[in-house]
Structures are given as structure tokens and as C-alpha cells.
Design a protein around this motif. Structure first.
Motif, PDB file in Angstrom:
ATOM      1  N   ALA A 256       0.835  -1.206   0.000  1.00 51.73           N
ATOM      2  CA  ALA A 256       0.000   0.000   0.000  1.00 51.73           C
ATOM      3  C   ALA A 256       0.867   1.252   0.000  1.00 51.73           C
ATOM      4  N   GLN A 257       1.943   1.237   0.766  1.00 50.90           N
ATOM      5  CA  GLN A 257       2.843   2.387   0.803  1.00 50.90           C
ATOM      6  C   GLN A 257       3.552   2.578  -0.527  1.00 50.90           C
ATOM      7  N   ASP A 258       3.911   1.482  -1.175  1.00 47.28           N
ATOM      8  CA  ASP A 258       4.544   1.580  -2.492  1.00 47.28           C
ATOM      9  C   ASP A 258       3.598   2.263  -3.474  1.00 47.28           C
ATOM     10  N   TYR A 259       2.334   1.870  -3.445  1.00 52.65           N
ATOM     11  CA  TYR A 259       1.339   2.500  -4.319  1.00 52.65           C
ATOM     12  C   TYR A 259       1.168   3.982  -3.978  1.00 52.65           C
ATOM     13  N   ALA A 260       1.067   4.283  -2.691  1.00 52.88           N
ATOM     14  CA  ALA A 260       0.725   5.641  -2.267  1.00 52.88           C
ATOM     15  C   ALA A 260       1.825   6.653  -2.575  1.00 52.88           C
ATOM     16  N   TYR A 261       3.090   6.241  -2.442  1.00 51.17           N
ATOM     17  CA  TYR A 261       4.178   7.219  -2.492  1.00 51.17           C
ATOM     18  C   TYR A 261       5.072   7.120  -3.715  1.00 51.17           C
ATOM     19  N   ALA A 262       4.930   6.057  -4.514  1.00 49.98           N
ATOM     20  CA  ALA A 262       5.726   5.978  -5.744  1.00 49.98           C
ATOM     21  C   ALA A 262       5.279   7.065  -6.709  1.00 49.98           C
ATOM     22  N   PRO A 263       6.195   7.607  -7.517  1.00 49.24           N
ATOM     23  CA  PRO A 263       5.804   8.660  -8.463  1.00 49.24           C
ATOM     24  C   PRO A 263       4.658   8.191  -9.352  1.00 49.24           C
ATOM     25  N   GLY A 264       3.696   9.069  -9.549  1.00 50.27           N
ATOM     26  CA  GLY A 264       2.566   8.698 -10.401  1.00 50.27           C
ATOM     27  C   GLY A 264       1.249   9.193  -9.862  1.00 50.27           C
ATOM     28  N   GLY A 265       0.175   8.480 -10.245  1.00 53.78           N
ATOM     29  CA  GLY A 265      -1.181   8.945 -10.031  1.00 53.78           C
ATOM     30  C   GLY A 265      -1.530   9.330  -8.611  1.00 53.78           C
TER      31      GLY A 265
END
Length: 258
Positions: free
Chosen positions: A190-199
């Protein structure tokens, strides 16, 4: 001195096709809640829509959702054996029990329709634990179009993320009030999704810098039991026990908002 308040025990129920239709379902659930089930701290009766998948949410036809906070699992279990159980009938039902493990408010005065969520007494979530993220907000009207656009990109990124286990948007006061519920295989994913560059990272930064919301409430919830799926083709958390909903517990359930 009053005893210390423990963290909220949270129940989430979404029904894609409510028995008798949306209006009847909402009336039945509200009537069941009006009796004041023992141990109920707060509840919101909501529409569901496909805003996690589309730039223009499909509101009609739509499903329904009930999110409720309780003093304890025992209080919730007792309520499911009363009128509330019958009120939840319908096809495409997803049910989840959880413990509020973290609360972050945009401002300390912010509330979710009067509910001040509590994580008191909850243990921090480990990186390898499953996670439910609940984000509630009330938009400033001028930001609606931009929010829908950013939300579509963030939702698309979530749908293709390997840690995503389902999601839905709910609202009790359309069009500016909204709540997203997303399910994740682990906290780390979830953290990877939330903070990785992008949407999502872009949408989150824009919301903060442009001050797009009147109200902001963020919850991390530890899932404890789960039945059904939420917008995907497989059960959200197959390794968890089924959520206790009285006689509805053993019903066959299907994905929501598909």
C-alpha cells in the motif's frame, strides 16, 4: 474517572444489488440503526459508485454501503442478530471487520459526519500485515472536476498494482462528500502505491497544496475478518475468517461494482 476509550471496532458492508432496491435498503438500514444498537459509536449509510474506476462515477444504478464503528466485536455481533442483519440482504455483498489502527486528521477538528475515529489501544501495523485504507473528504466545490480527473489516474494505478485487493467509493452526501475504501495485501505494498511517483502521489500532493478539501480523515484499518470481494474476481482476504453477520455469514457473495 471514566475508563480509557479503546480503539474503534469497524464494520464495512457493501451490497451491489440491495434486496428491494436502493431506497428500500437505505430505509431498512436506517430504521435498524434508529433503535440504537448497543455499543454503536457511529454509522454512515452510503451510496456506492465506480469512482475508483471511472472519471465520471456511475451513481444510478448503484449499490449501498454501511460503515459502522462499535465499542467491541461483541457489540457488533449482537447487532447482526437483530433487524440489522435482515436489512443487509442483497446480492454482491462484501463484509469486513477491522480494528482502527491509525487515525490522521487534516485538522484536529475534522470529523466524519460527527464521528471522531479512535485508534486508542491498537498495536501499530507491521509491514507484512494486510491493510484497509479509508479516506474520507469533503471537497470544495470548485475542485470537483480536478478531483475526479486525479482520482481516475490514481484508481487506475491501484487497479494494476499487485498489492491491490479491491476498492470502492462511497458517499452519503453527493457530490462533494466522498470516501474511498481500498484493500491491500500488505502495508508495504500500500505504501509503495501511495508514495511511488505517479497517479496517487500526484493527487495527494495536489490535494494538500491546493487545499482542495474542507474536511480530511484518513484511517488505517487492520482487517480481522472478511467475506466476499470488492470489485475484483476473487475474495479480498481469503486467509481471514468470514465476517460475522448472523445468518448472512454463509451466503454466497460476489464482487461489488463490477
Amino acid at each position: 474517572m471514566a475508563p480509557a476509550r479503546a480503539g474503534d471496532f469497524l464494520t464495512i458492508d457493501a451490497v451491489a444489488r440491495p434486496a428491494g432496491g436502493v431506497l428500500r435498503w437505505r430505509r431498512a438500514v436506517r430504521a435498524a440503526l434508529a433503535g440504537g444498537p448497543g455499543g454503536l459509536r457511529a454509522a454512515t449509510v452510503n451510496h456506492t459508485n465506480n469512482g475508483t474506476h471511472s472519471i465520471v462515477p456511475r451513481v444510478i444504478p448503484g449499490g449501498c454501503a454501511l460503515v459502522a464503528a462499535w465499542d467491541s466485536p461483541e457489540a457488533a455481533a449482537a447487532a447482526w442478530r437483530g433487524p440489522l442483519c435482515t436489512a443487509l440482504e442483497g446480492r454482491g455483498r462484501f463484509s469486513l471487520d477491522g480494528e482502527v489502527a491509525r487515525v490522521r486528521l487534516r485538522e484536529q477538528s475534522h470529523r466524519w459526519h460527527g464521528w471522531a475515529p479512535s485508534a486508542t489501544g491498537a498495536q501499530p501495523l507491521a509491514a507484512d500485515e494486510p491493510l484497509v485504507v479509508v479516506v474520507h473528504g469533503v471537497l470544495r466545490p470548485r475542485h470537483l472536476a480536478g478531483f475526479l480527473r486525479n482520482n481516475m489516474h490514481a484508481a487506475s494505478r491501484a487497479a494494476h498494482h499487485p498489492g491491490h485487493r479491491g476498492s470502492v467509493d462511497i458517499s452519503s452526501k453527493l457530490p462533494f462528500e466522498h470516501t474511498s475504501i481500498s484493500l491491500w495485501k500488505t502495508v508495504a505494498m500500500a505504501q509503495d502505491y501511495a508514495y511511488a511517483p505517479g497517479g496517487h502521489a500526484y493527487a495527494m500532493k495536489h490535494a494538500l497544496t491546493a487545499d482542495t478539501h474542507h474536511t480530511g480523515v484518513f484511517l488505517r484499518v487492520r482487517p480481522l475478518a472478511s467475506t466476499g470481494s470488492l470489485g475484483i474476481d476473487t475474495p479480498a482476504f481469503p486467509d481471514l475468517p468470514p465476517a460475522d453477520r448472523g445468518r448472512l455469514t454463509t451466503e454466497t457473495t460476489h464482487g461489488v461494482n463490477r
